[in-house]
Enzyme design. Structure first.
Site, short mmCIF file in Angstrom:
data_model
loop_
_atom_site.label_atom_id
_atom_site.label_comp_id
_atom_site.label_asym_id
_atom_site.label_seq_id
_atom_site.Cartn_x
_atom_site.Cartn_y
_atom_site.Cartn_z
N CYS A 4 0.87 -1.28 -0.06
CA CYS A 4 -0.19 -0.04 0.02
C CYS A 4 0.81 1.16 0.00
O CYS A 4 1.90 1.25 0.55
CB CYS A 4 -0.99 0.35 1.10
SG CYS A 4 -2.01 -1.39 1.32
N ASN A 178 4.64 1.11 3.68
CA ASN A 178 4.78 -0.12 4.48
C ASN A 178 5.93 -0.26 5.46
O ASN A 178 6.62 1.05 5.77
CB ASN A 178 4.57 -1.11 3.75
CG ASN A 178 3.35 -1.34 2.91
OD1 ASN A 178 3.67 -1.46 1.68
ND2 ASN A 178 2.28 -1.51 3.30
#
Length: 338
Positions: A4, A178
């Site tokens: 992400c 992340n």
């Protein structure tokens, strides 16, 4: 792996926007969900404790378990947020700490968007919780997560559960990916401050005049891989140097362009098990309009859902299914052979 990337931006007409990519090896049965006021959201799977939410919100999520799980979204007060994977660093407790309430990590976004207005509210809310190591029914384990929130003022924060409890990063640059944690990524930026959109100057080596091969040479050194650190750097670089948007539409356009730098096609990133990790969807949202925008891996048209167009006192969830068919506008007539 669940990757992400996320960022927030501000437009010249004072719109606050937030966007993220969702990268994963599997597609959960996701959809756009509007959660109305006072719907009732669980804190844990093992206990039937339901908290009525004060505010309605819209975002991407799943209704496959007891309460709606949102991965990202915006509420009626303009608070926006997302959960992102935080592998090997996220730490959850087995029991709530004294004076706090236990919460399943996957319910954090729903609880925060349902009950907070500003990032100050988010901090107060999350410090009253203990994130518990309770398995997600679909995944079979508690996914390691950290969280980022942006409110209508434009301030972005990052919340990271670790061995010391919850670490709060305020006044961030509005970018997150992340592992490792936000502080590491912010420090790593210092190694790339020489990366610039400007072309390098010609130099002379003796009688030899050396010139760049073409435009873009100022960006040499910016990593192009899909690790969290490389994605953080690319999003931060693109955010800093992309021309500032004048309004919401331009802002959404910029957000999708910036996040295209970290989109992962199928087959480019593989797990140890040989599964492909790819960008399932990209979403964007606006704190002022409460509009939620998204596009899918299979359908690159930008779709939108307006939170304020619905009955926010509904008794039921309002959902919008994905249209996976690629939306291609045909500009001339196609002759069909008989």
């Amino acid at each position: 792996m669940l990757g992400c990337s996320s960022l927030s931006i501000r437009t010249t007409d004072d719109k606050s926007l937030f966007a993220r990519t969702m990268d994963f090896t599997m597609e959960p049965d996701s959809k756009v969900i509007i959660v109305p006021r006072n719907y009732g959201i669980r804190l844990l799977e093992k206990e039937n404790v339901v908290i009525n939410n004060s505010y309605a919100f819209v975002g991407m999520g799943s209704t496959d378990i007891t309460s709606p799980v949102l991965y990202d979204g915006v509420n009626e007060k303009g608070l926006m947020g997302a959960m992102l994977y935080y592998a090997t660093f996220a730490t959850y407790a087995d029991e709530p700490k004294k004076g706090t309430t236990g919460i399943n990590p996957v319910y954090v976004i729903s609880q925060v968007l349902g009950n907070c207005v500003t990032v100050d509210d988010v901090i107060e809310k999350l410090t009253s919780y203990t994130l518990l190591n309770e398995a997600n029914i679909i995944l079979g384990f508690a996914p390691p997560l950290h969280y980022t929130f942006t409110d209508a003022s434009g301030e972005s924060i990052v919340i990271e559960p670790d061995k010391t409890g919850i670490t709060i990063h305020r006044k961030t640059i509005g970018v997150m990916t992340n592992s490792p944690g936000y502080e590491w990524h912010q420090t790593n930026l210092r190694a790339y401050i020489g990366v610039t959109p400007n072309p390098p100057q010609d130099i002379m080596m003796g009688d030899l005049d050396l010139t760049p091969f073409g435009q873009g040479a100022g960006g040499l050194g910016l990593p192009g891989d899909f690790t969290p650190s490389a994605r953080f750097l690319r999003v931060a670089y693109w955010k800093k140097y992309t021309e500032k948007a004048k309004n919401e539409t331009e802002g959404v356009t910029n957000l999708f362009h910036i996040l295209s730098s970290v989109n992962i096609p199928k087959g480019v990133v593989l797990t140890n098990e040989g599964k492909t990790d790819y960008t399932i969807y990209t979403s964007a949202m606006c704190a002022q309009s409460k509009n939620y925008y998204f596009k899918l891996y299979d359908n690159s048209r930008i779709s939108a859902v307006s939170l304020m167009a619905e009955n926010l006192n509904s008794q039921d969830l309002i959902t919008f299914e994905w249209d996976r068919k690629q939306d291609i506008k045909q500009l001339n007539q196609v002759n069909v052979m008989s």
